[in-house]
Design an enzyme around this catalytic site. Sequence first.
Site, PDB file in Angstrom:
ATOM      1  N   GLU A   1      -9.309  -5.612  -3.267  1.00 36.10           N
ATOM      2  CA  GLU A   1      -8.692  -4.432  -2.650  1.00 36.10           C
ATOM      3  C   GLU A   1      -9.722  -3.478  -2.028  1.00 36.10           C
ATOM      4  O   GLU A   1      -9.571  -3.021  -0.889  1.00 36.10           O
ATOM      5  CB  GLU A   1      -7.886  -3.647  -3.695  1.00 36.10           C
TER       6      GLU A   1
ATOM      7  N   SER B   1       0.845  -1.189   0.000  1.00 36.20           N
ATOM      8  CA  SER B   1       0.000   0.000   0.000  1.00 36.20           C
ATOM      9  C   SER B   1       0.887   1.248   0.000  1.00 36.20           C
ATOM     10  O   SER B   1       1.667   1.449  -0.917  1.00 36.20           O
ATOM     11  CB  SER B   1      -0.976  -0.042   1.178  1.00 36.20           C
TER      12      SER B   1
ATOM     13  N   HIS C   1      -7.756  -5.797   0.768  1.00 31.82           N
ATOM     14  CA  HIS C   1      -6.503  -5.031   0.809  1.00 31.82           C
ATOM     15  C   HIS C   1      -5.664  -5.479   2.003  1.00 31.82           C
ATOM     16  O   HIS C   1      -6.139  -5.479   3.138  1.00 31.82           O
ATOM     17  CB  HIS C   1      -6.840  -3.547   0.927  1.00 31.82           C
TER      18      HIS C   1
END
Length: 547
Positions: free
Chosen positions: A334, A216, A428
């Site tokens: 995600e 990320s 995610h």
Amino acid sequence: MRGAVSLMAALLILGCTHVEAARAQPVVDAPAGSLRGEALAGVDVYRGVPYALPPSGWRRWRPPAEIPRWRGTRDASRFGPACHQPVGRSTSIYAAAEDPVMSEDCLFLNVWTPQGASKAPVFVWIHGGALVGGASNETTYDAARMAASQGMVVVSINYRLGVLGYMAHPELSVESRRNVSGNYGLLDQIAALKWVEANIAAFGGDPDNVTIAGESAGGLSVMYLMAAPQARGLFDRAIAQSAYMISTSELRSSRYGDPPAEGVGYWVQGVVGAENLAAMRAMDPQALTMAAAGAGFTPRGTIDGDVLPEELVTIFDRGEQAPVPLLAGFNAGEIRSLRALAPAEPADAAAYEGEIRARYGELAEAFLALYPSSDIPGSILATPRDGLYGWTAERLVRRQTRLGQPAFLYYFDHGYPAADDAGLHAFHAAELPYVFGTADRTPPRWPAIPDTAVEHDLSAAMMAYWGSFARDGAPKAPDQPDWPAYGSTRSYMAFEQGPVVRERLMPGMYELHEAVVCRRRVAGGVPWTFNFGVISPPLPPAAPACP
């Protein structure tokens, strides 16, 4: 189970991270100073190791300063404080059980090293958290199992966050010999890599075999480091998990619609009620952090012509990024855990198609083929997933391949009952417990990973792929398929119930989003951030340079 997979399953079952070895506390004498750590089963760990002076007082919003060698033997049995970040009660699956202990004195790193290691590969982990939150001491990042099973030294780092890590300001630029400001969190990461280069041999690591990795915002940081001239030569491979190649603010101008970073600094000064920079430096760091975040300050790198010379897309197009092997990928779900990034759903299929045609013009049919009106909820989730993470991952491996570097693409599409039942299939960061072997160390609201052979085997395989890539640039795992480079066949590894080699991930996905970003770049005035699908600004006209 088989080979290394059986060993990893045993480690997971026994929970060896917390089993103390029957030997004295380890001591290492590094160039930075002497440290006393903790001995675990097969691994020595040194926590809370300072790599720069505290960036507080007059050092707030200054580049990190080298810390002198300390006297005596420093206790390295406990993690250092996290950097300042917004806190408060949260129901997020990512929230820890308690708010972190925080301080401006937060530039610490942690080292896990196999006992008896010598010239072992080094894996430097950069945590995620949108450049707003997170810390190197999160339980999911406990690297004891990774270090033990892969025979590599693992380093995790803190870096300044939010307004304290990424604010530019005209007065700060005047203070700088290079007449620039911002990027302090990125400069912290570079300082940590320099510390690794100078000190890691004392821990049994090879300073000439360093892999940077992050997820990320950590993946965004990996791209910044690949683009930053000051980081060149400090690492030899890169791993970018769920990275996002968004447009970046410029220090004093605005080519793509993002406000100039120095102007944002003036705006922050106003919203926190400070008369000048000196008053901002005198403010309580947590109060400053909360005020800026509450007003909407979004930390990001700054294109200053020095630390970051240009937009990431431009640097990678020119081939000016670090010429290193790369592993990159993203997750199927995600946006399932990041619903704030998903726009509201149109009322019906006609409204959805009308929005897309109005915004995407002659590319609308290609868009609707990928994100059809027959599944509006799925399309609303898939569009920002691909515009942010999917396009970025494939773009990275394409550009490294063009440089002549081995590049490997993955797609994490693994589900398990607790996550799937919660509508969070392959969400995610869902891959992180598998990469680190920390299925039993996730945050309290994280969907519980079952203690089964399927989960253990997948974790062992992913840990081996990541470890072997860090070792020699070729991801391999015992009794698992070889992971081919992306190359001309557009190969990738799908992590489903197990690893499966496939080709041509989501045909047309990369091409569509590349065309959209290219048109925005040529036309100017429009950023590429989170503005895709039904919230996209009208697409600029076709340009000869764009696909």
